[in-house]
Design a protein around this motif. Structure first.
Motif, PDB file in Angstrom:
ATOM      1  N   GLU A  69      68.829  31.864  43.053  1.00 43.49           N
ATOM      2  CA  GLU A  69      68.056  32.975  42.198  1.00 43.49           C
ATOM      3  C   GLU A  69      69.318  33.511  41.341  1.00 43.49           C
ATOM      4  O   GLU A  69      68.779  33.907  40.291  1.00 43.49           O
ATOM      5  N   ARG A  82      60.622  35.021  46.231  1.00 46.53           N
ATOM      6  CA  ARG A  82      61.259  35.766  45.439  1.00 46.53           C
ATOM      7  C   ARG A  82      60.666  36.112  44.266  1.00 46.53           C
ATOM      8  O   ARG A  82      59.979  35.306  43.786  1.00 46.53           O
ATOM      9  N   ASP A  83      60.941  37.323  43.567  1.00 44.36           N
ATOM     10  CA  ASP A  83      60.399  37.635  42.439  1.00 44.36           C
ATOM     11  C   ASP A  83      60.563  36.677  41.375  1.00 44.36           C
ATOM     12  O   ASP A  83      61.625  35.892  41.025  1.00 44.36           O
TER      13      ASP A  83
END
Length: 195
Positions: free
Chosen positions: A30, A83-84
């Motif tokens: 990420e 996750r975004d």
């Protein structure tokens, strides 16, 4: 702002990260993905991550013939998908047998420890190519930021550029990219490993 999508070849990134002694987990992925986009000029629409879950199955060891069980969990891929901005595109990991760890081999005193399992990713390159084509044809983005070392992506990169999409090729520390990849990218962007 330039609408941008990051596409990550997970198998390629994992090899580079481990060579550079990085912990390869969803947090690392990420951070790296967000570091690829320039927040002063690019609006990050999505991060597409391409990889395979670990192989699960049995095989016979090459010397003793004993059965070995391969286990692993794809939970980390599900974590990443939650996750975004992330979408995970999964291929399949195929077991292709065992390869000698050292060549040439001496048949006199071989043991199972002289071999390592050989796995091959299937379907990952195709999924990257299809997503580049889809995002390009439907004009869903202005720029594709790509982490790969695979020249199989070149036809898709060409297609994206012909459709008017800018292609950014990411270069990481310790990485040697094939020169022909640069010929089909609009920009080369070097980024550091995240901390």
């Amino acid at each position: 702002m330039i609408r941008s999508v990051v596409m990550i070849d997970g198998g390629h990134l994992r090899v580079l990260a481990r060579k550079n002694k990085r912990i390869y987990d969803p947090v690392f992925i990420e951070k790296l993905a967000h570091a690829c986009a320039d927040p002063t000029q690019e609006a990050l629409l999505r991060i597409l991550y391409y990889d395979c879950a670990p192989y699960v199955g049995q095989a016979r060891l090459p010397v003793s013939g004993a059965m070995v069980q391969f286990t692993g969990s794809g939970d980390w891929l599900r974590d990443l998908a939650r996750r975004d901005l992330f979408a995970v595109r999964e291929g399949v990991l195929k077991f292709r047998g065992f390869k000698p760890k050292r060549v040439p081999i001496s048949p006199a005193a071989l043991s199972d420890d002289d071999f390592r399992p050989d796995f091959e990713q299937k379907g990952v390159d195709m999924r990257i190519g299809l997503d580049i084509a889809t995002y390009s044809d439907e004009r869903l983005t202005d720029r594709i930021i790509l982490i790969t070392g695979d020249t199989d992506c070149i036809p898709a990169m060409k297609h994206g550029r012909k459709s008017g999409i800018q292609m950014v090729l990411i270069s990481l520390p310790g990485q040697r990219l094939a020169p022909e990849l640069f010929e089909h990218a609009d920009f080369k962007r070097t980024i550091a490993w995240p901390v």
